[in-house]
Enzyme design. Structure first.
Site, PDB file in Angstrom:
ATOM      1  N   HIS A 546       0.819  -1.214   0.000  1.00 53.60           N
ATOM      2  CA  HIS A 546       0.000   0.000   0.000  1.00 53.60           C
ATOM      3  C   HIS A 546       0.855   1.268   0.000  1.00 53.60           C
ATOM      4  O   HIS A 546       0.617   2.179   0.791  1.00 53.60           O
ATOM      5  CB  HIS A 546      -0.892   0.025   1.254  1.00 53.60           C
ATOM      6  CG  HIS A 546      -1.799  -1.141   1.394  1.00 53.60           C
ATOM      7  ND1 HIS A 546      -2.298  -1.555   2.610  1.00 53.60           N
ATOM      8  CD2 HIS A 546      -2.327  -1.983   0.478  1.00 53.60           C
ATOM      9  CE1 HIS A 546      -3.080  -2.614   2.434  1.00 53.60           C
ATOM     10  NE2 HIS A 546      -3.110  -2.907   1.148  1.00 53.60           N
ATOM     11  N   HIS A 589      -6.972  -0.229   4.000  1.00 53.17           N
ATOM     12  CA  HIS A 589      -6.645  -0.614   2.617  1.00 53.17           C
ATOM     13  C   HIS A 589      -7.098   0.499   1.657  1.00 53.17           C
ATOM     14  O   HIS A 589      -8.223   0.966   1.729  1.00 53.17           O
ATOM     15  CB  HIS A 589      -7.336  -1.936   2.287  1.00 53.17           C
ATOM     16  CG  HIS A 589      -6.841  -3.063   3.142  1.00 53.17           C
ATOM     17  ND1 HIS A 589      -5.997  -4.043   2.676  1.00 53.17           N
ATOM     18  CD2 HIS A 589      -7.044  -3.337   4.449  1.00 53.17           C
ATOM     19  CE1 HIS A 589      -5.705  -4.882   3.659  1.00 53.17           C
ATOM     20  NE2 HIS A 589      -6.331  -4.475   4.749  1.00 53.17           N
TER      21      HIS A 589
HETATM   22  C1  LIG Z   1      -0.752  -7.435  -4.724  1.00 53.07           C
HETATM   23  C2  LIG Z   1      -1.513  -6.256  -4.189  1.00 53.07           C
HETATM   24  C3  LIG Z   1      -2.515  -6.465  -3.245  1.00 53.07           C
HETATM   25  C4  LIG Z   1      -3.241  -5.364  -2.762  1.00 53.07           C
HETATM   26  N1  LIG Z   1      -4.350  -5.590  -2.004  1.00 53.07           N
HETATM   27  C5  LIG Z   1      -5.201  -4.574  -1.738  1.00 53.07           C
HETATM   28  C6  LIG Z   1      -6.471  -4.812  -1.161  1.00 53.07           C
HETATM   29  O1  LIG Z   1      -6.868  -5.963  -0.940  1.00 53.07           O
HETATM   30  N2  LIG Z   1      -7.267  -3.738  -0.898  1.00 53.07           N
HETATM   31  C7  LIG Z   1      -6.871  -2.455  -1.163  1.00 53.07           C
HETATM   32  O2  LIG Z   1      -7.617  -1.526  -0.858  1.00 53.07           O
HETATM   33  N3  LIG Z   1      -5.673  -2.216  -1.746  1.00 53.07           N
HETATM   34  C8  LIG Z   1      -4.864  -3.241  -2.076  1.00 53.07           C
HETATM   35  N4  LIG Z   1      -3.694  -3.003  -2.741  1.00 53.07           N
HETATM   36  C9  LIG Z   1      -3.327  -1.610  -3.031  1.00 53.07           C
HETATM   37  C10 LIG Z   1      -4.211  -0.966  -4.085  1.00 53.07           C
HETATM   38  O3  LIG Z   1      -4.578  -1.904  -5.066  1.00 53.07           O
HETATM   39  C11 LIG Z   1      -3.453   0.201  -4.697  1.00 53.07           C
HETATM   40  O4  LIG Z   1      -3.086   1.105  -3.679  1.00 53.07           O
HETATM   41  C12 LIG Z   1      -4.247   0.987  -5.730  1.00 53.07           C
HETATM   42  O5  LIG Z   1      -4.867   0.112  -6.633  1.00 53.07           O
HETATM   43  C13 LIG Z   1      -3.303   1.943  -6.441  1.00 53.07           C
HETATM   44  O6  LIG Z   1      -3.970   2.619  -7.463  1.00 53.07           O
HETATM   45  P1  LIG Z   1      -3.175   3.658  -8.373  1.00 53.07           P
HETATM   46  O7  LIG Z   1      -4.147   4.219  -9.322  1.00 53.07           O
HETATM   47  O8  LIG Z   1      -2.408   4.561  -7.486  1.00 53.07           O
HETATM   48  O9  LIG Z   1      -2.070   2.792  -9.128  1.00 53.07           O
HETATM   49  P2  LIG Z   1      -2.235   1.490 -10.042  1.00 53.07           P
HETATM   50  O10 LIG Z   1      -3.590   0.904  -9.908  1.00 53.07           O
HETATM   51  O11 LIG Z   1      -1.089   0.605  -9.722  1.00 53.07           O
HETATM   52  O12 LIG Z   1      -2.134   2.044 -11.518  1.00 53.07           O
HETATM   53  C14 LIG Z   1      -0.960   2.528 -12.127  1.00 53.07           C
HETATM   54  C15 LIG Z   1      -1.033   2.181 -13.594  1.00 53.07           C
HETATM   55  O13 LIG Z   1      -0.071   2.923 -14.302  1.00 53.07           O
HETATM   56  C16 LIG Z   1       0.537   2.072 -15.269  1.00 53.07           C
HETATM   57  N5  LIG Z   1       1.853   2.641 -15.593  1.00 53.07           N
HETATM   58  C17 LIG Z   1       2.918   2.753 -14.771  1.00 53.07           C
HETATM   59  N6  LIG Z   1       3.943   3.346 -15.416  1.00 53.07           N
HETATM   60  C18 LIG Z   1       3.509   3.630 -16.659  1.00 53.07           C
HETATM   61  C19 LIG Z   1       4.104   4.272 -17.789  1.00 53.07           C
HETATM   62  N7  LIG Z   1       5.352   4.763 -17.758  1.00 53.07           N
HETATM   63  N8  LIG Z   1       3.364   4.393 -18.914  1.00 53.07           N
HETATM   64  C20 LIG Z   1       2.094   3.926 -18.969  1.00 53.07           C
HETATM   65  N9  LIG Z   1       1.490   3.320 -17.935  1.00 53.07           N
HETATM   66  C21 LIG Z   1       2.182   3.186 -16.788  1.00 53.07           C
HETATM   67  C22 LIG Z   1       0.595   0.734 -14.561  1.00 53.07           C
HETATM   68  O14 LIG Z   1       0.812  -0.334 -15.446  1.00 53.07           O
HETATM   69  C23 LIG Z   1      -0.744   0.705 -13.865  1.00 53.07           C
HETATM   70  O15 LIG Z   1      -1.758   0.164 -14.675  1.00 53.07           O
HETATM   71  C24 LIG Z   1      -2.922  -4.055  -3.207  1.00 53.07           C
HETATM   72  C25 LIG Z   1      -1.906  -3.860  -4.143  1.00 53.07           C
HETATM   73  C26 LIG Z   1      -1.214  -4.937  -4.644  1.00 53.07           C
HETATM   74  C27 LIG Z   1      -0.155  -4.704  -5.690  1.00 53.07           C
END
Ligand SMILES: Cc1cc2nc3c(=O)[nH]c(=O)nc-3n(C[C@H](O)[C@H](O)[C@H](O)COP(=O)(O)OP(=O)(O)OC[C@H]3O[C@@H](n4cnc5c(N)ncnc54)[C@H](O)[C@@H]3O)c2cc1C
Length: 611
Positions: A546, A589
């Site tokens: 997280h 979470h």
């Molecule tokens: C294994 C795991 C289990 C988890 N379990 C939970 C849970 O049960 N409950 C919960 O609330 N949270 C959980 N989390 C955390 C939660 O999922 C994340 O905090 C949240 O989804 C993050 O969202 P975001 O939009 O910040 O990033 P992300 O959803 O990670 O999105 C970032 C996106 O940007 C893309 N990207 C990155 N760099 C580039 C680039 N240079 N060019 C183009 N695209 C790019 C990536 O491929 C990705 O698709 C978990 C995370 C993981 C990895």
């Protein structure tokens, strides 16, 4: 399901090639909004901004379409997604306070981002977390102000198994399906055991009362027992059919392009587009953003992209070889990396029949899979962690200490008097490594420090987007975090010895082998010392996946990266929207909150809120 035609792989269909001679020509393909990162936040923004048929939106994702990644659909299978092509598979630098171990940090690399590979646990976290955000200068981000947007995302389905959940605490008209998944048999017993040692059951951990207590997780599992990722929820066939929405996959954004060569121009830098590619040495392409570039790459890749684009601490950008041209000196980019720290799997032996360990047998695993494929039911539709207790380590009603513990005072790092600093989360399987030993049954308990003081950074290793950045969470640089976890471990050992768990857990009182996968699960909480627990934690601690705050909201560029409207300080036409903008870590979470933030951001952008 949408059509795979909706996810474009060939940049010639949506971008302009960079000319051999230089910077790409003038006739770049142009979109009103260019959203970089088709993850949790990016999918919400693409969907909401393209609701206006007069607005053109381009979403650029580095990973594949989620529709082509079948395994992401199966709720119980998420651990099998780690270290596959849908995982960026980052890792920490060697952690000084954890025996110099390099610790894995998975992140989703697929449409839907981490919501497509995560553990599917869904909650609002603690209302006081958001009040803390406001105190840190994030005006407009209190729980009262964010909650309407979290509720806007929810399509909550009540469950007869949870009659005390108030539907008025949840949204029913949203796009994201939220509800309950069937738990493993041991789950209800553990909830009772928590009550026995002073942690009351609560009906719902996502209300204005906060999450303190023991409860069952809600989740984003759909009516067919499959993961309802943010991509499934927000990129529906009708959204994908919009002519004003373009989605490209398998494409890395290499850098943001600015209208100015540096911060010396009177106007200041303005983001006007991005440069993309599909391989390290492959062809470069560009697109223009008429209104804004919105970066949604997550807590690690967002600061990486900003640094690669010349936004960051000048000392760091100058230290690279060759140095990166500075567009704007932003000292806080990549700092304030906070992740929840887990003690590592604390395995407790159980009798057969209560856990999901039996699925390791080839026939039972196959049977469960067939059941899920045909009916969408059975253990494959379950969560790997059905519930948790959210507690305060200073709660005097809970027996955290034992006769053998050194009573250390723990500093209060919580966001308020009703917010937790520890999560005790249970997994109905023994986590003993690969290959999984046969005929072993157990529960693995995760003891998670929710408000760590330890924080670290994301820094570039090279000036190429294809090289993973250096991530140093500096876990346990604060001894306070370690002491908090020690309390949680002892609590878990006491939980194992409750009356309720007698005959269900199967402790081996003679176990003295501290290298056994069941040590210290078998240990007596009144005999084991703090130092022994610390030894276990340093040897086994893990990231709880997280990470937040590397581009946090703050009133000035001396303390953060974006202002409360998520615009990058001192740069025009550039917003950030993902977990990197959290002003501080949440005590829960984060996925539901990332979605709420993206809903609020879309609303601000559509209403033209700039300051
Ligand atoms: C294994 C795991 C289990 C988890 N379990 C939970 C849970 O049960 N409950 C919960 O609330 N949270 C959980 N989390 C955390 C939660 O999922 C994340 O905090 C949240 O989804 C993050 O969202 P975001 O939009 O910040 O990033 P992300 O959803 O990670 O999105 C970032 C996106 O940007 C893309 N990207 C990155 N760099 C580039 C680039 N240079 N060019 C183009 N695209 C790019 C990536 O491929 C990705 O698709 C978990 C995370 C993981 C990895």
């Amino acid at each position: 399901m949408g059509s795979s035609q909706s996810y474009l792989t060939d940049p010639s269909k949506w971008a302009t090639p960079v000319k051999e001679t230089g910077e790409g020509g003038d006739n770049w393909k142009v979109y009103d909004y260019v959203i970089v990162g088709g993850g949790t936040a990016g999918c919400v923004l693409a969907s909401r901004l393209s609701e206006d048929a007069g607005t053109t939106v381009l979403l650029i994702e580095a990973g594949n379409s989620h529709e082509k990644e079948f395994l992401t659909r199966i709720p119980l299978a998420w651990p099998r997604l780690l270290k596959t092509r849908v995982d960026w598979d980052y890792e920490t630098t060697p952690q000084k306070h954890a025996n110099d171990r390099v610790i894995p940090i998975p992140r989703g690399k697929v449409v839907g981002g981490s919501s497509s590979i995560n553990a599917l646990l869904w909650q609002h976290c603690s209302p006081e977390d958001f009040d803390e955000w406001v105190k840190l200068g994030a005006e407009g981000w209190s729980y009262e102000e964010l909650k309407p947007f979290i509720l806007k995302s929810e399509k909550f389905t009540p469950s007869p198994a949870h009659p005390d959940v108030q539907t008025s605490d949840h949204g029913s008209e949203g796009l994201w399906k939220i509800g309950y998944a069937p738990p493993a048999p041991i789950h209800e017993h553990i909830l009772d055991a928590c009550e026995e040692i002073g942690v009351p059951r609560i009906a719902d951990m996502s209300t204005a009362d906060g999450p303190r207590g023991a409860s069952t997780f809600m989740s984003f599992v759909d009516g067919k027992g499959g993961r309802h990722s943010v991509a499934n929820a927000y990129l529906t066939p009708s959204v994908l059919a919009r002519p004003n929405l373009t989605i490209s996959v398998n494409t890395y954004t290499e850098k943001i392009i600015f209208s100015t060569t540096g911060e010396d121009s009177a106007e200041g830098p303005r983001a006007i587009g991005v440069q993309v590619s599909q391989s390290r040495d492959g062809r470069k392409w560009r697109v223009k953003a008429a209104k804004e570039v919105i970066v949604c790459c997550g807590t690690i890749a967002t600061p990486q992209l900003l640094l690669l684009s010349g936004l960051g601490p000048s000392s760091h950008l100058n230290s690279l070889s060759p140095p990166i041209r500075i567009i704007k000196d932003l000292p806080q980019v990549g700092l304030n990396y906070f992740d929840h720290i887990s003690a590592g799997p604390l395995n407790i032996r159980a009798k057969p029949g209560y856990t999901f360990d039996y699925l390791n047998g080839p026939l039972s695993g196959l049977n469960a899979m067939v059941k899920w494929l045909i009916w969408g039911t059975g253990p494959m539709a379950s969560l790997a962690s059905p519930g948790a207790a959210f507690v305060r380590s200073d709660d005097e009603r809970i027996p955290f200490d034992g006769r053998s513990s050194t009573a250390v005072d723990i500093r209060d790092t919580t966001s308020g008097p009703n917010a937790p600093d520890l999560e005790i989360v249970w997994f109905p399987v023994a986590v003993l490594g690969v290959p999984t030993p046969k005929n072993v049954h157990g529960v693995s308990i995760g003891v998670v420090a929710l408000k760590p003081e330890s924080s670290g950074s994301v820094r570039l290793k090279t000036n190429n987007v294809y090289d993973k950045p250096l991530v140093d969470p500096d876990f346990f640089s604060s001894e306070n975090d370690l002491n908090t976890v020690v309390r949680g471990v002892r609590f878990s050992l006491r939980l194992a010895r409750t009356e309720r768990m007698k005959g269900i857990f199967d402790l081996d009182e003679r176990e003295e082998d501290t290298t056994s996968g069941f040590w210290p699960g078998d240990a007596d909480p009144d005999m084991i010392t703090d130092e022994e627990i610390k030894m276990f934690v340093r040897r086994n601690c893990a990231a709880a996946f997280h990470p937040t705050s590397t581009c946090r909201i703050s009133p000035t560029s001396d303390t953060g990266v974006v202002n409360p409207t998520l615009r990058v300080h001192g740069v025009k036409g550039l917003r950030i929207c993902d977990a990197s903008v959290f002003p501080s870590q949440l005590s829960g979470h984060p996925a539901a909150i990332v979605v709420g933030i993206a809903e609020k951001a879309a609303d601000m952008i559509r209403r033209g809120v700039y300051s």
